[in-house]
Motif scaffolding. Structure first.
Motif, PDB file in Angstrom:
ATOM      1  N   SER A 145       0.835  -1.148  -0.139  1.00 45.39           N
ATOM      2  CA  SER A 145      -0.066  -0.017  -0.068  1.00 45.39           C
ATOM      3  C   SER A 145       0.768   1.344   0.044  1.00 45.39           C
ATOM      4  O   SER A 145       1.786   1.195   0.618  1.00 45.39           O
ATOM      5  CB  SER A 145      -1.070   0.190   1.172  1.00 45.39           C
ATOM      6  OG  SER A 145      -0.148  -0.107   2.471  1.00 45.39           O
ATOM      7  N   SER A 180      -3.056  13.313  -8.585  1.00 45.76           N
ATOM      8  CA  SER A 180      -4.112  12.497  -9.300  1.00 45.76           C
ATOM      9  C   SER A 180      -3.730  12.404 -10.676  1.00 45.76           C
ATOM     10  O   SER A 180      -4.257  11.231 -11.151  1.00 45.76           O
ATOM     11  CB  SER A 180      -5.418  13.510  -9.261  1.00 45.76           C
ATOM     12  OG  SER A 180      -6.051  13.488  -7.995  1.00 45.76           O
ATOM     13  N   ALA A 205      -1.813   9.320 -10.830  1.00 42.71           N
ATOM     14  CA  ALA A 205      -2.542   8.122 -10.911  1.00 42.71           C
ATOM     15  C   ALA A 205      -3.438   7.611 -12.163  1.00 42.71           C
ATOM     16  O   ALA A 205      -3.659   6.670 -12.272  1.00 42.71           O
ATOM     17  CB  ALA A 205      -3.756   8.317  -9.668  1.00 42.71           C
ATOM     18  N   ALA A 251      -3.248   4.246 -14.487  1.00 42.94           N
ATOM     19  CA  ALA A 251      -4.441   3.624 -15.046  1.00 42.94           C
ATOM     20  C   ALA A 251      -4.803   3.813 -16.518  1.00 42.94           C
ATOM     21  O   ALA A 251      -5.665   3.437 -17.080  1.00 42.94           O
ATOM     22  CB  ALA A 251      -5.562   4.112 -14.207  1.00 42.94           C
ATOM     23  N   ILE A 272      -5.902  -3.410 -13.137  1.00 41.21           N
ATOM     24  CA  ILE A 272      -5.521  -1.982 -12.593  1.00 41.21           C
ATOM     25  C   ILE A 272      -7.076  -1.513 -12.366  1.00 41.21           C
ATOM     26  O   ILE A 272      -7.641  -1.234 -13.611  1.00 41.21           O
ATOM     27  CB  ILE A 272      -4.762  -1.234 -13.188  1.00 41.21           C
ATOM     28  CG1 ILE A 272      -3.352  -1.684 -13.297  1.00 41.21           C
ATOM     29  CG2 ILE A 272      -4.772   0.263 -12.316  1.00 41.21           C
ATOM     30  CD1 ILE A 272      -2.281  -0.875 -13.839  1.00 41.21           C
ATOM     31  N   MET A 325      -9.764   1.789 -10.745  1.00 39.52           N
ATOM     32  CA  MET A 325      -9.666   3.198 -10.037  1.00 39.52           C
ATOM     33  C   MET A 325     -10.994   3.399  -9.432  1.00 39.52           C
ATOM     34  O   MET A 325     -12.185   3.167  -9.982  1.00 39.52           O
ATOM     35  CB  MET A 325      -9.281   4.329 -11.255  1.00 39.52           C
ATOM     36  CG  MET A 325      -8.985   5.545 -10.675  1.00 39.52           C
ATOM     37  SD  MET A 325      -8.036   6.274 -11.984  1.00 39.52           S
ATOM     38  CE  MET A 325      -7.409   7.567 -10.931  1.00 39.52           C
ATOM     39  N   ILE A 376      -4.282  -4.211  -8.611  1.00 40.03           N
ATOM     40  CA  ILE A 376      -3.891  -3.009  -7.970  1.00 40.03           C
ATOM     41  C   ILE A 376      -5.365  -2.050  -7.868  1.00 40.03           C
ATOM     42  O   ILE A 376      -5.992  -1.955  -9.079  1.00 40.03           O
ATOM     43  CB  ILE A 376      -3.009  -2.197  -8.956  1.00 40.03           C
ATOM     44  CG1 ILE A 376      -1.797  -2.997  -8.902  1.00 40.03           C
ATOM     45  CG2 ILE A 376      -2.883  -0.859  -8.062  1.00 40.03           C
ATOM     46  CD1 ILE A 376      -0.657  -2.335 -10.072  1.00 40.03           C
ATOM     47  N   ILE A 407      -6.468   1.879  -7.442  1.00 42.51           N
ATOM     48  CA  ILE A 407      -6.099   3.163  -7.212  1.00 42.51           C
ATOM     49  C   ILE A 407      -7.497   4.114  -6.810  1.00 42.51           C
ATOM     50  O   ILE A 407      -8.357   3.973  -7.318  1.00 42.51           O
ATOM     51  CB  ILE A 407      -5.602   3.833  -8.565  1.00 42.51           C
ATOM     52  CG1 ILE A 407      -4.476   3.238  -9.054  1.00 42.51           C
ATOM     53  CG2 ILE A 407      -5.283   5.296  -8.252  1.00 42.51           C
ATOM     54  CD1 ILE A 407      -3.785   3.559 -10.554  1.00 42.51           C
ATOM     55  N   ASP A 420      -8.571   7.633  -5.488  1.00 49.64           N
ATOM     56  CA  ASP A 420      -8.460   8.927  -5.586  1.00 49.64           C
ATOM     57  C   ASP A 420      -9.258   9.515  -4.857  1.00 49.64           C
ATOM     58  O   ASP A 420     -10.338  10.000  -4.993  1.00 49.64           O
ATOM     59  CB  ASP A 420      -8.388   9.248  -7.212  1.00 49.64           C
ATOM     60  CG  ASP A 420      -7.944  10.596  -7.431  1.00 49.64           C
ATOM     61  OD1 ASP A 420      -7.546  11.499  -6.338  1.00 49.64           O
ATOM     62  OD2 ASP A 420      -7.999  11.196  -8.224  1.00 49.64           O
ATOM     63  N   ILE A 435      -2.934   2.019  -4.234  1.00 52.70           N
ATOM     64  CA  ILE A 435      -2.540   3.185  -4.150  1.00 52.70           C
ATOM     65  C   ILE A 435      -3.604   4.125  -3.714  1.00 52.70           C
ATOM     66  O   ILE A 435      -4.405   4.318  -4.213  1.00 52.70           O
ATOM     67  CB  ILE A 435      -1.725   3.706  -5.687  1.00 52.70           C
ATOM     68  CG1 ILE A 435      -0.757   2.650  -5.903  1.00 52.70           C
ATOM     69  CG2 ILE A 435      -1.368   5.160  -5.719  1.00 52.70           C
ATOM     70  CD1 ILE A 435      -0.678   2.783  -7.378  1.00 52.70           C
ATOM     71  N   ILE A 472      -4.556   8.144  -2.736  1.00 51.77           N
ATOM     72  CA  ILE A 472      -4.393   9.534  -3.542  1.00 51.77           C
ATOM     73  C   ILE A 472      -5.214  10.110  -2.300  1.00 51.77           C
ATOM     74  O   ILE A 472      -6.433  10.143  -2.289  1.00 51.77           O
ATOM     75  CB  ILE A 472      -4.956   9.823  -4.919  1.00 51.77           C
ATOM     76  CG1 ILE A 472      -4.509   8.822  -5.722  1.00 51.77           C
ATOM     77  CG2 ILE A 472      -4.281  11.194  -5.193  1.00 51.77           C
ATOM     78  CD1 ILE A 472      -2.882   8.784  -6.022  1.00 51.77           C
TER      79      ILE A 472
END
Length: 608
Positions: free
Chosen positions: A42, A54, A57, A61, A97, A99, A180, A182, A184, A214, A216
């Motif tokens: 992480s 951002s 990120a 992606a 991946i 988001m 993964i 992400i 945000d 990840i 943000i």
């Protein structure tokens, strides 16, 4: 440059820079970003708005906006992602991946039912070809994020609360079991308890799946409590990287130190929050110097303004982009120690003057045959020169109460008395009484951009309010005075809302409210959308205005760390009812009601 976090190698980003090709020429957006992420690891990326976190990120992606180009390398288990066609990204995005965005209401199609967003992610999998199989999987995925009511799948996004909508968005993001995720700013717009629930869901999903995360965020408490490692971004550059506990205990960069000290502590009240002056510059404006040099008290021109400093490993797995770090580390540590030692101040004294605002038995219902009761017999008062904090989750009724006080809503029943004038029904007031009440009490909203006319300059917005105040003297002089009072120069009078940062817009909104010389400000989540350093600036501004103008505040918030810094007393509101009231420090240090205790327990662990 190589950042070696562990032996894992799920994601590797090397010397990634982002550019925008505009008619006026190429603009640098971020420079030479390198990071690695192991499977199940992480990483938090933190920084103020405009720092590039951002955009970084989105690059990982494959979701860069039109006109933004990338140089460098992004590898996912050895596969190069840079330059992939969109059809190739479609086999990666969602499956490998995924988001999760800040605002689920913009992430989700408003005319698609919630279940359809999850079904979309399942259609190309053979086991979910039948509608019944997809429906069963949607129900399972919703239960996984804490939604056990299967009928939620048939609702539209606007029919859900922000927290529920974010859960649905998370279920959709996890539907293909990505390697993964992400996230945000996944909890920025949520109240503290809902935020805690979303972060628990994220951490549980990560642990159960061995998924990498990840995060943000500009919320340092969240970053340090949720992630193993932290990257600090500033003006398009990574300026500090390290393990979360080590970075929280002893930051190496002046900017990181400033961010940590700007964060309002939830456990104590400080006399003045440390705020970083100025704002984040564009990356291309500081290409040949330390990007933080204009805001740094330790700047030395010969060392800091001659070239952009690289990210250098100072101790094992601790990186910083400050060339002066070895010689100023002692001062950085001393500054943090002094700030923490100076934090304790006497218990604030509740004013004994008469109440400017008195509310008794206030009720407000919405709807017809099956009304929703937003307020259920609320009673409170705001003294002269006092700040009363009104805290509670989204949907508790706190904003409805504020809108009733300024005449934007008419209560169903109950009393509101403002400086001796019964004001529950603004329409029933005589014209002179209505004018007097509107001059006595003003409201500041969460989103200043929505309250400012984008076609009007700052000066024109203030002039319109000044005309209502019937002040004598030159209007331009009053505009200059108002701008100065909120920490802005007279040059801002000629600017438009789109040219201002979030903090500057909020200062303009405060100045506009002050134009009529009010006695009471109703502040509805006025700092919740701001970066931590800008938040500190605005909170300090409110404190100074209370002292210089003898202002009273009704400060509406869901952030208990913020309310501790400014409120004399607190009212805790839950489902339209006041469940606890008392001096700020007493309520937060020794809460009596289970709901208050739940709010306090949901605050992430402090970063310092």
């Amino acid at each position: 440059m190589s950042l070696i976090y562990s032996s894992g190698n799920l994601l590797r980003v090397e010397d990634m820079s982002l550019f925008h090709d505009a008619p006026t020429g190429r603009r640098t957006l971020t420079v030479a970003t390198s990071l690695q992420l192991e499977r199940g690891g992480s990483l938090a990326i933190v920084g103020e708005s405009g720092s590039g976190k951002s955009l970084t990120a989105k690059a990982i992606a494959g979701l860069l906006p039109p006109g933004v180009r990338l140089s460098g390398s992004i590898r996912l288990e050895g596969e190069e992602l840079t330059g992939l066609a969109e059809r190739d990204w479609q086999r990666i995005r969602g499956r490998r991946i995924s988001m999760l965005l800040q605002d689920p209401f913009t992430m989700m199609n408003p005319v698609m039912r919630c279940g359809a967003h999850i079904e979309e992610m399942l259609r190309d999998q053979p086991e979910f070809r039948s509608r019944s199989a997809r429906r069963a999987e949607v129900a399972r995925r919703l239960a996984e994020v804490g939604i056990n009511d299967a009928s939620v799948a048939d609702r539209l996004p606007f029919q859900l609360s922000g927290g529920m909508c974010q859960r649905v968005a998370l279920a959709a993001a996890l539907a293909r079991d990505p390697e993964i995720l992400i996230a945000d700013e996944p909890s920025t717009a949520l109240d503290v308890t809902t935020q805690a629930e979303i972060m628990r869901l994220l951490n549980r999903a990560q642990a159960e799946r061995g998924m990498a995360l990840i995060l943000i965020t500009h919320d340092l408490r969240l970053a340090f409590s949720a992630c193993e490692r932290v990257c600090v971004f500033y003006a398009g550059q990574m300026i500090e990287v390290g393990a979360a506990p080590a970075l929280a205990a002893a930051p190496f960069h002046p900017y990181t130190t400033g961010l940590l000290l700007s964060e309002p502590p939830a456990s104590r009240r400080v006399s003045t929050l440390v705020a970083i002056p100025g704002r984040v510059p564009p990356a291309d404006a500081v290409e040949n110097e330390c990007p933080f040099s204009d805001r740094c008290r330790w700047v030395v021109d010969a060392k800091c303004r001659t070239t952009r400093p690289p990210l250098v490993e100072r101790t094992p797995a601790r990186f910083t982009a400050c060339v002066r770090q070895p010689e100023i580390q002692g001062e950085l540590d001393a500054l943090r120690t002094a700030a923490l030692e100076a934090a304790n101040e006497p218990e604030p004294v509740t004013p004994e003057n008469g109440a400017l605002v008195h509310v008794a038995g206030l009720c407000k219902s919405f709807g017809g045959k099956r009304p929703m009761h937003a307020l259920k017999g609320v009673s409170l008062s705001v003294g002269r020169g006092e700040c009363l904090g009104l805290v509670g989750e989204s949907g508790s009724g706190k904003t409805t109460l504020g809108r009733c006080l300024v005449g934007l809503e008419t209560p169903t029943s109950g009393q509101i008395v403002i400086e001796g004038i019964p004001s529950a029904d603004f329409e029933a007031l005589a014209r002179n009484e209505r004018a007097r009440v509107r001059q006595t009490i003003q409201m500041i909203f969460q989103d200043p951009y929505a309250t400012l006319n984008p076609k009007h300059s700052v000066g024109r917005a203030l002039e319109e309010s000044l005309r209502m105040s019937q002040r004598t003297g030159r209007t331009q002089d009053h505009v200059r005075t108002l701008l100065s009072e909120v920490g802005l120069t007279e040059a801002y009078a000629g600017r438009y809302p789109s040219e201002l940062s979030g903090g500057e817009r909020q200062r303009v909104a405060i100045a506009r409210s002050l134009a009529v010389d009010p006695a009471v400000l109703v502040c509805d989540e006025p700092v919740s959308a701001l970066d931590v350093s800008v938040q500190a600036q605005v909170l300090n501004l409110f404190k100074s205005l209370m002292a210089s103008r003898e202002l009273s505040l009704l400060f509406i918030t869901h952030d208990l760390a913020v309310v501790r810094q400014i409120a004399d007393r607190i009212c805790v509101i839950y489902l339209g009812e006041i469940v606890e009231e008392g001096p700020c420090q007493q309520v937060l240090n020794d809460p009596q009601h289970p709901y208050t205790r739940r709010l306090i327990s949901a605050i992430p662990a402090p970063a310092h």
